[in-house]
Enzyme design. Structure first.
Site, mmCIF file in Angstrom:
data_model
loop_
_atom_site.group_PDB
_atom_site.id
_atom_site.type_symbol
_atom_site.label_atom_id
_atom_site.label_comp_id
_atom_site.label_asym_id
_atom_site.label_seq_id
_atom_site.Cartn_x
_atom_site.Cartn_y
_atom_site.Cartn_z
ATOM 1 N N HIS A 70 2.958 4.036 1.401
ATOM 2 C CA HIS A 70 1.552 3.687 1.662
ATOM 3 C C HIS A 70 1.310 3.552 3.167
ATOM 4 O O HIS A 70 0.269 3.972 3.678
ATOM 5 C CB HIS A 70 1.188 2.348 1.002
ATOM 6 N N SER A 105 8.602 4.185 -4.288
ATOM 7 C CA SER A 105 7.613 3.973 -5.345
ATOM 8 C C SER A 105 7.567 2.479 -5.613
ATOM 9 O O SER A 105 8.598 1.795 -5.549
ATOM 10 C CB SER A 105 8.068 4.696 -6.617
ATOM 11 N N GLN A 133 -1.293 14.204 -9.233
ATOM 12 C CA GLN A 133 -2.485 13.390 -8.931
ATOM 13 C C GLN A 133 -3.253 14.009 -7.758
ATOM 14 O O GLN A 133 -4.484 14.131 -7.794
ATOM 15 C CB GLN A 133 -2.043 11.969 -8.593
ATOM 16 N N LYS A 136 4.019 12.545 -3.079
ATOM 17 C CA LYS A 136 4.939 12.160 -4.156
ATOM 18 C C LYS A 136 4.247 12.262 -5.514
ATOM 19 O O LYS A 136 4.845 12.652 -6.502
ATOM 20 C CB LYS A 136 5.446 10.745 -3.943
ATOM 21 N N VAL A 157 7.817 9.727 1.267
ATOM 22 C CA VAL A 157 8.736 8.946 2.110
ATOM 23 C C VAL A 157 9.914 8.532 1.223
ATOM 24 O O VAL A 157 9.725 8.129 0.067
ATOM 25 C CB VAL A 157 8.028 7.699 2.685
HETATM 26 O O1 PAF Z 1 -1.655 6.444 -6.701
HETATM 27 C C1 PAF Z 1 -2.149 5.339 -7.028
HETATM 28 O O2 PAF Z 1 -1.737 4.274 -6.545
HETATM 29 C C2 PAF Z 1 -3.282 5.307 -8.027
HETATM 30 O O3 PAF Z 1 -3.117 6.280 -9.018
HETATM 31 C C3 PAF Z 1 -4.684 5.407 -7.376
HETATM 32 C C4 PAF Z 1 -4.876 6.742 -6.684
HETATM 33 C C5 PAF Z 1 -4.859 4.277 -6.381
HETATM 34 C C6 PAF Z 1 -5.764 5.281 -8.462
HETATM 35 O O4 PAF Z 1 -5.666 4.087 -9.133
#
Ligand code: PAF
Length: 286
Positions: A37, A185, A153, A149, A176
């Site tokens: 993140h 994760s 999505q 990762k 990462v």
């Molecule tokens: O990747 C995530 O943490 C979630 O799927 C997201 C994109 C914040 C949606 O809830």
């Protein structure tokens, strides 16, 4: 840094930088923030004037038998990290704020969700797309960052944005990894040291896949079989899928004759881990 938990407060807070013509960036998260993140937030900070991080564990992307109730989180630590990274606003709404009534409107991206995680998590991407669309509507960011990762999505969100003409530039950052290769994760928190060790088989299998492609193997069945052998050596590993798909619509391909996503999901004890790499077809010699 401002912290909001209502949609109204959030819209009011963002109105000012928007009036000043600032670029608004968002990193949507479910909290339990880690270096993965942080890399997204750093990029957002470097490329936007006003940085928003949303922290919301979205219930509609979890199936009833999944880990919603025990999803890791440490709001104070997340806030400290965001402050250190220069985040301007954390939007951390409670569930009742994001879902104020029975939700009857959903976003379904077809086809791209048919394989990989879409097979064992059939409603997952519907929940992801719906919450991301809601966040985009509330924040109205110019740019949004997601990690490679979660490759499926990322592909699904890119397609939603394109198909629905959402005025958001979707950008990504590379996965990462720990120094030992395990992809970061939030769910790695579920692993004990032995399970962590066994979890390294995902990256090892991907490296073997990459090596085979580099050596000229293009038959995806051969690559998948070689990867399977590596995973099956681990006593606690249960394969959900090992797939090779085209890097656009994520459909299975028989040969690496175009850029391909090599992706896998493996259960190790209490955690379902995912990882992926992109491989290019071997250069043609004339
Ligand atoms: O990747 C995530 O943490 C979630 O799927 C997201 C994109 C914040 C949606 O809830």
């Amino acid at each position: 840094m401002i912290i909001t938990d209502t949609i109204n407060q959030t819209r009011e807070t963002i109105a000012q930088p928007r009036r000043e013509g600032k670029t608004i960036g968002i990193v949507p998260t479910m909290g339990a923030l880690h270096e993965g993140h942080f890399s997204l937030i750093r990029r957002c900070r470097a490329e936007c004037d006003f940085v928003v991080v949303s922290i919301f564990v979205n219930p509609t992307q979890f199936a009833p038998d999944e880990d919603l109730d025990k999803y890791p989180g440490n709001f104070e630590a997340d806030c400290r990290a965001c402050r250190d990274l220069g985040v301007d606003l954390i939007f951390a709404p409670p569930t009742a704020e994001m879902y104020q009534r029975e939700n009857l409107t959903w976003i379904n991206v077809e086809k791209i969700t048919d394989h990989l995680c879409g097979t064992s998590r059939p409603d997952h991407f519907r929940g992801v797309c719906t919450i991301v669309a809601k966040l985009f509507n509330i924040i109205q960011p110019d740019i949004a960052w997601f990690g490679q990762k979660d490759a499926q999505q990322l592909a699904v969100i890119r397609r939603m944005v394109a198909d629905l003409n959402m005025p958001v530039d979707v950008r990504s950052c590379p996965t990462v990894r720990e120094t030992d290769g395990l992809a970061l994760s939030s769910r790695n928190d579920y692993l004990n040291p032995e399970q962590h060790r066994q979890g390294l088989c995902l990256n090892q299998a991907l490296c073997r896949g990459r090596e085979l492609v580099a050596d000229g193997t293009t038959d995806t069945n051969i690559i998948i079989e070689a990867m399977r052998l590596i995973i099956e050596k681990q006593p606690d590993a249960g394969i959900d899928y090992i797939s090779i798909v085209d890097n656009d619509l994520l459909q299975p391909i028989a040969a690496i004759d175009r850029p391909a996503l090599v992706a896998l999901a493996v259960r190790i004890g209490p955690a379902r881990l995912i990882d992926n790499i992109i491989v290019e077809p071997p250069a043609k010699t004339v």
